[in-house]
Enzyme design. Structure first.
Site, PDB file in Angstrom:
ATOM      1  N   MET A 176      10.162 -13.315  -2.374  1.00  0.00           N
ATOM      2  CA  MET A 176      10.883 -13.460  -3.526  1.00  0.00           C
ATOM      3  C   MET A 176      12.298 -13.656  -3.255  1.00  0.00           C
ATOM      4  SD  MET A 176       8.831 -10.911  -6.184  1.00  0.00           S
ATOM      5  CE  MET A 176       8.918  -9.430  -5.132  1.00  0.00           C
ATOM      6  N   THR A 177      12.869 -14.983  -3.238  1.00  0.00           N
ATOM      7  CA  THR A 177      14.200 -15.265  -2.692  1.00  0.00           C
ATOM      8  C   THR A 177      15.275 -14.551  -3.590  1.00  0.00           C
ATOM      9  OG1 THR A 177      14.100 -17.084  -3.870  1.00  0.00           O
ATOM     10  CG2 THR A 177      13.552 -17.218  -1.467  1.00  0.00           C
ATOM     11  N   CYS A 178      14.998 -14.320  -4.795  1.00  0.00           N
ATOM     12  CA  CYS A 178      15.911 -13.826  -5.488  1.00  0.00           C
ATOM     13  C   CYS A 178      16.326 -12.328  -5.447  1.00  0.00           C
ATOM     14  CB  CYS A 178      15.343 -13.850  -7.156  1.00  0.00           C
ATOM     15  SG  CYS A 178      15.486 -15.683  -7.861  1.00  0.00           S
ATOM     16  N   ALA A 179      15.109 -11.699  -5.007  1.00  0.00           N
ATOM     17  CA  ALA A 179      15.254 -10.296  -4.479  1.00  0.00           C
ATOM     18  C   ALA A 179      15.368 -10.090  -3.023  1.00  0.00           C
ATOM     19  CB  ALA A 179      14.358  -9.400  -5.032  1.00  0.00           C
ATOM     20  N   SER A 181      11.632 -15.139  -7.894  1.00  0.00           N
ATOM     21  CA  SER A 181      12.323 -16.682  -8.219  1.00  0.00           C
ATOM     22  C   SER A 181      11.067 -17.902  -8.447  1.00  0.00           C
ATOM     23  CB  SER A 181      13.484 -16.758  -7.420  1.00  0.00           C
ATOM     24  OG  SER A 181      12.877 -16.877  -5.915  1.00  0.00           O
TER      25      SER A 181
END
Length: 1507
Positions: free
Chosen positions: A1472-1475, A69
């Site tokens: 990776m905050t999105c994952a 992200s």
């Protein structure tokens, strides 16, 4: 020239992927499911350079690393800049329609020229292939050109004549062993020829291509030739499977399959699958010899390969099931062992659901015809696996489906078939030697039979009790019946210790189908035959005797008992014989393994059930039991005595000087009841229901009010006084114990009894959507439009004696099944109203012009009102059909709101719809509350009552309720009938007659309100002390539990008592405090220390009904029913009136369906995974995403602009920060966190600050500095109604911020985001409308008025108005204030460390036992609360976990090893905050890791950049 170049490139790709032409495209399948390309098989000979050009497979794009992200590739940003301007539409693309037409013409002309050119080339190639000179070089060149031409051309380029001419030459050259290149290219030509012209496979077979290819495979000289042979055979086997079988292709492809790569093995097995799908019933030798090799391949690790092998074996077993000898042959090759291993839920190799079902079906066939298989399954402990399958499978609670009866491959049905086969009985099976051998085996091994029963019996009882459909119940009862038949008495005694069989049978007798009743009677008869002295009394205690007697003489039965005892006889539908097309097979044959093309008759005749019931009654029950008194147990008689005493005491007038003694008598009787319920001898469900205790308790608690339709206001003070005292007595008895565990509290015991009774009595149906065959229909009523489902045929008839209305002019009309009574009335009224004018002329025509059918939701509602169109808002994208159908269904969505409004039957008003725009443009008043009152009425009054009906509609004598659709009404009548089957064809074909009459206007409500106001003013001074009870009891009696429940039903009593107990449990502390205070005031206690109250409330989850929760979950999974509004009425009504019956998770799903529609139902999980998806791809079932640019230094301004533009946007909102590269889920979650903190800043004038602390700790992110932390949570600061500002803060600005806050809160709930804003419980109550002035004592009335009423009403209404712009706030009413906080802000606790390993994934160099991982978990455990929040925000983007905690985090938190060229101790962790993906360096020590981690989570916040 540019176009031709593009075509050449396209053709080159076609050639390279020729092997995939007739399968799905690669993009449509996952990597392990894609068809193999012939280009994967490269020649191994060194002299095949001329061929290598055509063997090279296209370069595959390597799998991209996991996206982050906090980064974006330059190419993606340049390829299409996402929204930098807030108001630009995201995801738009340029139209090329103007270029399409000329391109189509060019392409058509080019293909025509190309086909002509290809035909000429093929003729030249054909002549060159016939020339055998030059050592084969000419033929090699011709074959090379042929492969190139076939790669480019299509079926139009070839003729049958050309294919027939090429076939013999290619077959001949394929046998040319002297030249490997010629042989290879010839076989490739065969492959391409079948691809381009599938009919050529017949020509090739005629010229013996299959034997030639098989010969090459049986004597492999060149690997590349063998691989090409496998490709060619796979193509030929698609259209010529029998020829391949006869030529020995199965063994040819399997002979050396182990030597090939996995991709080539898949091709080989595809050939075998193609052949096995068309196996002949005779001459099994060609495929039987392949069984040993196939059994070996079942051990392969590749899932796709194993599924192909399983398919082959399943098909082979189907052809061999008629012969016991052949089945025995199959069992000699470890087939049983391998299949048993695969069906085990813990197997390393997982297979798809259809294959899994097929493997269980394979075991069914083997067990049916093979004694060896039967014995092996017992020895392999198959029952343990089958128990696990039944325990974990998502059982269907639907009404029985005729299609399910017809032996589908449903997993549960296949398991039940296998269980039935493992219990051979002569009654159900054809008596042969195999059956006798099986019975002898079980007789010699009683330990195996007992193990079978111990594993299976409790699970089968659980399945039936869960409310499974009739077919599953029949299968379970059949297995139990066989088990009881085969087991000896001593084994049965042990087996029945695991399940209460008498209680179970009593529950089965509530079913209506005669097949189930017959099996239950057979089981009861066998138990009494073998163990009469043990179970006779239990049969009486649990109500089995009562049920059997009720089958014969229903008129003797109590109306309080189970539904079947009310006179419902087993139904024998004579029409079932004539509806063979619908009910294809009777339940008698549902679990037979032998298929039949004919429709056999039912094995039961009309008198079978009654005859067996008479036999059991006369042979096992003594005559004196028939007398009512002797037929009751001592417990039942005692409970009835207590119930009668309680009823007598309720009806006894209270003398003024003896109220205390009256209460003591109540307490004494209640205490005796609870001692009996919680005594040593258990009270059965039958005794509890039949005793009348439930009805007596309800009369006691409600003072007889709960059965009234409308509670009268006259004398309400006396009612309140009595009700209050009784609830206090009740709370004192049930909750004042401090020395016993909570689960042993009297209230807990009573709740458990009520839940058991509810599970036995309720028959709320789960309605499947298979009755709606998707087809185009035209619904004349109410709006004259096309729909995508069948319509009802209705005849409208004027009621007898009706003179004000005229006859309806038309005969039979088609009516939309999901029309409400209001909609039907709107259609009928203009056509039947006959009021005369003074001139004597009818003004119906004028009326028809003036009055139009009421529109339940205007077409522009989606654009002007935050509330979505509910469950049908996405019909056009989720259901197949023409564009016109989709448009019609969308119109249907705009017109009807059954799902969302079914509880109240209300319609959307124009005032409601215009709330959003009105609020946004309004300047809130400060000196006057006039405009604010208008806003309040608009924003809070979402539930505007409909105007009085003009017509009364009747169907078969029953008045149609306005809150139900016509479909729900008709369905309810069918459910109340005697048959458990719904014949859907008849449902849609028959003509229904609806009678209409003019409604009589009533002034009763106005008179009652006037009477109440007069009464209130006259005795207001008397009732002040009991104001706190007003809202409590009014809510208890105000709502309708379920429209299809009669108030005389015992289920109604149970539900109402549970509702009352839940309310008492919630208010237990208040009730106990009032009781103590009153006792002190009356002199019953004189020690102030005794005023201290200790209350142990029952946990809220004890009120949850697992049975009803499962039913609701099952109904919500039926997508089409949700889309069309066909949910049973009980779902909407029960969840509104008794939400505590359903689990929090189930209510969350229902809430999302009701408020947002099916496409958003699973949004929280999907949206948290959205960061890894392509930015240009829609997610969450087709929902678009809207990206928005925000500034960190102007978060609230950015939020305001975002809500101004996109509050009503139905897609997902995502943010990116100015001058930062991060985008997606992580930045979005952080944005909501930042906005939450901005709203908590001191100085905004929004919140009370008298108990607040100002957090400025350096351990928190900068954005957290200076925020308010109130130990009681945030509560609005009261505003003076007579001034415009306070301490320099303008009230108008405060109100605007509350509007924005409402929008943000609603948007966060809608998009599944977590907020970090601690509202107080009192504020949540205000949001839910649970607090008002009537709840408070009079002496603090004026002080509190400024706090929770006049001082904050504008703020609360501003918040609600902003909220309603996104979706209607009334949908939140099914939650408590604690649950609402959980829904909005997620979990307060970080996580339970004993479960942490279950919910974290370790990868790329780390495992759960890696030293860095152990250090990390210890460090997290050592963190304080603030540090844990900071760590969670660093990893996920939000400082709190979603509802459900770490287990609900999606994607799962993943921790991987971070590799670097430098020393690990110098690296920082990155995320990776999105994952939810943490990259952790392998630090040398725990101390170094903690240092780096703390630095990262404190200093690394506030921006998204490359990790």
């Amino acid at each position: 020239m540019f176009f031709v170049k593009g075509q050449r490139k396209k053709k080159k790709n076609q050639m390279e992927n020729r092997g995939q032409k007739r399968t799905e495209t690669a993009d449509e399948l996952p990597a392990d499911k894609r068809a193999c390309s012939s280009l994967e098989f490269r020649p191994s000979s060194s002299n095949s350079s001329s061929i290598q050009t055509h063997l090279n497979s296209p370069n595959s794009t390597p799998g991209a690393d996991i996206g982050t992200s906090s980064s974006a590739s330059a190419s993606s940003r340049s390829d299409g800049e996402h929204e930098k301007e807030e108001d630009s539409a995201y995801g738009s693309c340029d139209s090329e329609e103007a270029d399409q037409q000329p391109r189509h013409h060019i392409l058509r002309d080019y293909q025509r020229r190309r086909s002509s050119s290809d035909h000429g080339k093929l003729n030249n190639i054909l002549s060159n292939l016939n020339e055998e000179g030059d050592g084969g070089s000419g033929q090699l060149a011709a074959l090379t050109e042929l492969c190139e031409v076939l790669s480019f051309c299509n079926e139009d380029s070839l003729s049958s004549l050309m294919a027939d001419s090429l076939s013999p030459i290619l077959v001949k050259l394929a046998k040319n062993e002297s030249n490997a290149n010629i042989m290879l290219l010839a076989i490739r030509g065969i492959t391409y020829l079948c691809d381009v012209f599938p009919r050529s496979s017949g020509f090739l077979v005629r010229h013996d291509a299959v034997p030639a290819l098989c010969e090459r495979l049986l004597a492999i000289e060149y690997v590349d030739v063998a691989e090409q042979c496998l490709q060619a055979l796979e193509k030929i086997s698609r259209d010529q499977p029998l020829a391949c079988l006869q030529a020995g292709a199965i063994m040819a492809v399997l002979n050396f399959v182990d030597f090939f790569s996995v991709s080539v093995q898949r091709v080989a097995l595809s050939t075998v699958v193609n052949i096995c799908k068309k196996l002949p019933s005779e001459c099994p030798a060609p495929f039987v010899e392949a069984v040993p090799k196939l059994c070996d391949l079942l051990q392969h690790e590749d899932q796709q390969l194993v599924e192909s092998v399983a398919t082959c074996l399943i098909k082979i077993s189907e052809r061999m099931c008629q012969s016991s000898e052949l089945l025995e042959e199959l069992c000699k090759h470890e087939l049983i062992n391998q299949v048993t291993r695969l069906v085990n839920l813990n197997s390393r190799t997982t297979v798809s659901q259809p294959i899994y079902n097929g493997l269980i079906g394979l075991l069914v066939k083997l067990s049916s015809g093979s004694f060896v298989a039967f014995r092996s399954l017992y020895e392999l402990n198959i029952t343990s696996t089958l128990k696990d399958v039944l325990s974990t499978y998502d059982l269907s609670h639907r009404m029985s489906s005729p299609h399910l009866v017809d032996g589908n491959c449903n997993q549960v049905h296949e398991v039940l078939k296998l269980l039935n086969e493992l219990l051979p009985t002569s009654a159900g099976d054809q008596v042969n030697q195999v059956v006798l051998d099986k019975q002898s085996f079980l007789a010699d091994h009683p330990d195996l039979l007992q193990k079978f029963g111990m594993d299976i019996l409790p699970t089968l009882v659980q399945v039936v009790n869960s409310g499974a459909n009739i077919c599953v119940c029949y299968g379970c009862l059949s297995v139990i019946s066989k088990l009881v038949f085969l087991s000896k008495s001593d084994i049965l005694v042990e087996l029945f210790k695991t399940a209460n069989i008498p209680s179970f049978l009593a529950g089965v007798f509530t079913r209506k189908d005669h097949h189930l009743l017959m099996l239950a009677l057979q089981i009861a008869e066998m138990i009494l035959q073998k163990l009469a002295e043990v179970y006779l009394n239990s049969f009486i205690k649990e109500g089995v005797f009562f049920a059997i007697d009720a089958l014969l003489m229903p008129e003797k039965c109590s109306q309080a008992m189970l539904p079947v005892f009310s006179g419902i006889q087993p139904s024998f539908d004579s029409s079932r014989k004539s509806s063979a097309r619908e009910v294809q097979r009777c339940l008698c044959y549902a679990f037979d393994t032998m298929s039949s093309s004919s429709v056999p008759p039912c094995k039961l005749d009309k008198d079978t059930v009654c005859n067996l019931a008479k036999y059991i009654k006369s042979n096992y029950f003594a005559a004196e039991l028939l007398e009512s008194e002797k037929g009751m147990t001592d417990i039942l008689q005692n409970l009835r005595t207590f119930s009668a005493a309680l009823s007598n005491l309720i009806n006894m007038p209270v003398v003024d000087d003896t109220p205390v003694q009256h209460e003591e008598k109540f307490y004494s009787i209640l205490n005796q009841i609870m001692l009996k319920l919680n005594g040593r001898e258990p009270v059965s469900t039958f005794e509890f229901i039949e005793s009348g205790i439930v009805k007596s308790l309800m009369h006691y608690l409600s003072n007889g009010l709960y059965l009234r339709d409308n509670v009268e206001f006259n004398g309400i003070y006396d009612h309140l006084l009595v009700l209050g005292k009784r609830c206090e007595v009740f709370a004192k008895l049930f909750l004042s114990y401090s020395d016993i565990p909570v689960e042993d509290l009297p209230l807990s015991v009573l709740i458990q009894k009520l839940q058991s009774a509810l599970s036995s009595l309720e028959n709320f149906p789960v309605i499947p959507s298979y009755g709606f065959k998707q087809r185009n229909s035209f619904a004349t009523v109410p709006n004259g439009r096309c729909v995508m489902y069948p319509c009802f045929r209705v005849r409208f008839v004027r009621g007898e004696g009706e003179t004000c209305l005229s006859d309806f002019p038309e005969d039979v009309l088609t009516v939309d099944p999901f029309s409400s009574s209001d909609a039907i009335e709107g259609y009928l009224w203009p056509k039947i109203f006959t009021k005369r004018t003074e001139n004597g002329e009818s003004d119906a025509e004028a009326l028809e012009q003036m009055e139009s059918p009421p529109i339940l939701l205007p077409p522009n509602a989606n654009s002007s009102q935050g509330e979505s169109s509910g469950f049908i808002d996405s019909m056009s994208t989720d259901l197949p059909g023409t564009q016109e159908d989709e448009a019609n269904l969308s119109q249907f969505a705009s017109e009807q709101v059954h799902f969302r409004e079914a509880n109240s039957g209300e319609t959307m008003s124009l005032d409601e719809i215009d709330i959003g725009s009105a609020v946004q443009e309004r300047q809130f008043p400060t000196g006057s509350t006039t405009e604010m009152k208008t806003l309040c009425s608009a924003s809070s009054n979402n539930d505007i009552e409909d105007s009085s009906p003009r017509l009364l509609l009747y169907l078969e004598g029953h008045q149609l309720r306005r809150t139900l659709t016509l479909y729900q009404v008709i369905l309810q009548q069918l459910l109340n009938s005697e048959n458990e089957f719904i014949q859907w064809a008849k449902l849609w074909s028959q003509v229904y007659t609806i009678t209409y009459k003019k409604a009589v206007e009533s002034k009763q409500d106005d008179l009652q309100e006037h009477t109440y106001l007069e009464w209130k003013s006259s005795i207001l001074h008397k009732i002040i002390a009991y104001k706190q009870y007003m809202a409590f009891f009014s809510s208890m009696f105000a709502c309708k539990l379920a429209s299809d429940l009669d108030k005389s039903s015992p289920t109604y009593d149970i539900l109402f008592l549970l509702k009352s107990l839940e309310a008492i449990n919630k208010c237990s502390f208040h009730l106990m405090s009032c009781e103590r205070t009153r006792a002190f005031a009356e002199g019953r206690i004189d020690n102030l220390d005794n005023l201290k109250v200790t209350v142990h409330s029952v946990p809220q989850n004890e009120f949850v009904s697992s049975r009803l929760t499962e039913k609701l979950e099952q109904q919500m999974r039926d997508t089409f029913t949700l889309y069309t509004g066909g949910m049973p009425s009980w779902c909407n009504e029960l969840i509104a009136s008794c939400p505590f019956l359903f689990s929090f998770d189930a209510r969350c799903k229902y809430f999302r369906l009701a408020a947002f529609g099916p496409r958003r139902a699973q949004l929280p999980a999907m949206s948290r995974n959205s960061g890894a998806s392509n930015d240009r791809q829609p997610i969450a079932g087709g929902l678009p995403r809207k990206k928005f640019l925000v500034w960190r230094d102007r978060v609230l301004d950015s939020a305001t602009r975002m809500m101004d533009l996109h509050a009503r946007h139905k897609g997902l909102l995502e943010v990116e920060y100015n001058e930062e590269v991060g985008t997606g889920l992580g930045p979005t979650l952080e944005f909501y966190t930042l906005v939450s903190h901005e709203f908590q800043k001191s100085g905004l004038g929004m919140w009370r600050e008298d108990h607040s602390l100002f957090i400025t700790s350096k351990t928190l992110p900068v954005a957290d500095s200076g925020i308010l932390r109130n130990p009681f949570g945030l509560f609005p600061r009261p505003l003076s109604p007579t001034s415009d500002s306070y301490n320099g803060v303008q009230f108008s600005e405060v109100l605007k911020k509350f509007v924005l806050l409402g929008q943000i809160v609603a948007r966060a709930i809608q998009d599944g985001r977590v907020l970090d804003i601690p509202f107080s419980k009192a504020f949540y109550k205000l949001i839910l409308g649970q607090v008002n002035l009537a709840n408070l004592e009079d002496y603090i009335e004026h002080v509190v008025d400024a706090t929770i009423h006049s001082g904050i009403v504008r703020q609360v209404e501003a918040f609600k108005s902003g909220f309603n712009q996104v979706f209607a706030i009334k949908h939140l009413c099914i939650f408590t204030e604690e649950e609402l906080e959980r829904l909005l802000c997620g979990e307060c606790d970080f996580w339970a460390f004993n479960e942490v390993l279950e919910h974290i994934k370790f990868d790329h160099g780390y495992t759960a036992s890696s030293p860095p991982i152990i250090n990390l978990l210890e460090i997290i455990q050592e963190f304080d609360y603030a540090q844990r929040r900071a760590f969670l925000q660093f990893v996920t983007g939000a400082p709190r976990l979603p509802p459900g905690g770490l287990a609900s985090l999606n994607p799962k938190l993943t921790i991987v090893r971070k590799h670097s060229s430098n020393c690990a101790d110098t690296e920082l962790p990155s995320v990776m905050t999105c994952a939810n993906y943490l990259k952790l360096p392998p630090y040398s020590s725990k101390e170094r890791m903690k240092e780096k981690l703390l630095y990262a989570i404190t200093e690394g916040q506030g921006s998204f950049h490359l990790s």
